[in-house]
Design a protein around this motif. Structure first.
Motif, PDB file in Angstrom:
ATOM      1  N   ALA A   1      35.615  52.374   5.023  1.00 31.42           N
ATOM      2  CA  ALA A   1      34.872  51.399   5.571  1.00 31.42           C
ATOM      3  C   ALA A   1      33.424  51.808   6.052  1.00 31.42           C
ATOM      4  O   ALA A   1      33.178  52.746   6.686  1.00 31.42           O
ATOM      5  N   SER A   2      32.581  51.049   5.626  1.00 33.88           N
ATOM      6  CA  SER A   2      31.001  51.337   6.283  1.00 33.88           C
ATOM      7  C   SER A   2      30.993  51.026   7.571  1.00 33.88           C
ATOM      8  O   SER A   2      31.791  50.271   8.142  1.00 33.88           O
ATOM      9  N   GLU A   3      29.796  51.359   8.284  1.00 40.66           N
ATOM     10  CA  GLU A   3      29.577  51.206   9.895  1.00 40.66           C
ATOM     11  C   GLU A   3      29.651  49.780  10.088  1.00 40.66           C
ATOM     12  O   GLU A   3      30.064  49.074  10.926  1.00 40.66           O
ATOM     13  N   ALA A   4      28.866  49.203   8.946  1.00 39.59           N
ATOM     14  CA  ALA A   4      28.823  47.688   9.295  1.00 39.59           C
ATOM     15  C   ALA A   4      30.228  46.652   9.079  1.00 39.59           C
ATOM     16  O   ALA A   4      30.216  45.667   9.854  1.00 39.59           O
ATOM     17  N   GLU A   5      30.757  47.316   8.262  1.00 39.98           N
ATOM     18  CA  GLU A   5      32.111  46.543   8.039  1.00 39.98           C
ATOM     19  C   GLU A   5      32.994  46.904   9.311  1.00 39.98           C
ATOM     20  O   GLU A   5      33.721  45.874   9.847  1.00 39.98           O
ATOM     21  N   GLU A   6      32.941  47.936  10.018  1.00 40.81           N
ATOM     22  CA  GLU A   6      33.727  48.382  11.138  1.00 40.81           C
ATOM     23  C   GLU A   6      33.171  47.497  12.233  1.00 40.81           C
ATOM     24  O   GLU A   6      33.979  47.021  13.149  1.00 40.81           O
ATOM     25  N   ASP A   7      31.937  47.163  12.307  1.00 41.06           N
ATOM     26  CA  ASP A   7      31.362  46.350  13.301  1.00 41.06           C
ATOM     27  C   ASP A   7      31.697  45.072  13.202  1.00 41.06           C
ATOM     28  O   ASP A   7      32.132  44.205  14.041  1.00 41.06           O
ATOM     29  N   MET A   8      32.014  44.507  12.003  1.00 43.16           N
ATOM     30  CA  MET A   8      32.449  43.251  11.844  1.00 43.16           C
ATOM     31  C   MET A   8      33.896  43.222  11.999  1.00 43.16           C
ATOM     32  O   MET A   8      34.468  42.159  12.914  1.00 43.16           O
ATOM     33  N   LEU A   9      34.789  44.195  12.014  1.00 43.73           N
ATOM     34  CA  LEU A   9      36.263  44.185  12.225  1.00 43.73           C
ATOM     35  C   LEU A   9      36.350  44.043  13.628  1.00 43.73           C
ATOM     36  O   LEU A   9      37.396  43.814  14.245  1.00 43.73           O
ATOM     37  N   ASP A  10      35.376  44.791  14.303  1.00 43.09           N
ATOM     38  CA  ASP A  10      35.732  44.644  15.903  1.00 43.09           C
ATOM     39  C   ASP A  10      35.694  43.394  16.402  1.00 43.09           C
ATOM     40  O   ASP A  10      36.022  43.014  17.558  1.00 43.09           O
ATOM     41  N   LEU A  11      35.136  42.091  15.698  1.00 44.05           N
ATOM     42  CA  LEU A  11      34.909  40.769  15.901  1.00 44.05           C
ATOM     43  C   LEU A  11      36.118  40.211  15.462  1.00 44.05           C
ATOM     44  O   LEU A  11      36.563  38.912  15.913  1.00 44.05           O
ATOM     45  N   ALA A  12      37.060  40.839  14.661  1.00 46.60           N
ATOM     46  CA  ALA A  12      38.306  39.792  13.961  1.00 46.60           C
ATOM     47  C   ALA A  12      39.199  40.056  14.997  1.00 46.60           C
ATOM     48  O   ALA A  12      39.665  41.010  15.661  1.00 46.60           O
ATOM     49  N   ALA A  13      39.963  38.883  15.086  1.00 46.49           N
ATOM     50  CA  ALA A  13      41.073  38.826  15.921  1.00 46.49           C
ATOM     51  C   ALA A  13      42.376  39.331  15.353  1.00 46.49           C
ATOM     52  O   ALA A  13      42.302  39.452  14.027  1.00 46.49           O
ATOM     53  N   ALA A  14      42.874  39.866  16.296  1.00 43.54           N
ATOM     54  CA  ALA A  14      44.271  40.832  15.396  1.00 43.54           C
ATOM     55  C   ALA A  14      43.980  42.002  14.784  1.00 43.54           C
ATOM     56  O   ALA A  14      44.842  42.191  13.933  1.00 43.54           O
TER      57      ALA A  14
END
Length: 116
Positions: free
Chosen positions: A69-82
């Motif tokens: 995953a790109s850094e940007a995707e990882e940042d978005m996943l930090d906001l994902a519930a569960a």
């Protein structure tokens, strides 16, 4: 199109009770494939990686099949519930031949607001 260019993808419901299998093509986007099956993957930002409404959990044994995953995707996943260690945004997964038999689970907090 040959069978070798088809990729088996399994979508497992959050409760694990329902499994949908589909043959996708090399180059297909996982979000598009899931939405075509009626999976609760909202994809509010239409693949622009500005939300996490297409979050899926990739089965641990399949996670290594995916590019990192790109850094940007990882940042978005930090906001994902569960979110879990094997969480990904389905809009960022382009299916490739080496990903055959990819299994993803829909997170328990998934709500598709498009169907309302």
């Amino acid at each position: 199109m040959t069978e070798a260019s088809l990729i088996l993808v399994r979508f497992v419901s959050a409760d694990g009770e329902n499994v949908q299998e589909v043959q996708a093509h090399d180059g297909d986007n996982l979000l598009d494939v899931g939405q075509a099956l009626g999976q609760p993957l909202e994809g509010t930002c239409e693949g622009q990686m500005a939300c996490s409404t297409c979050h899926v959990i990739v089965e641990a044994e399949d996670f290594a099949k995916l590019p990192r995953a790109s850094e940007a995707e990882e940042d978005m996943l930090d906001l994902a519930a569960a979110a879990t260690r094997t969480s990904r945004l389905s809009c960022q997964i382009t299916l490739k031949a080496g990903m055959d038999s990819l299994t993803v689970r829909i997170p328990s907090d998934s709500h598709n607001m498009q169907g309302i």
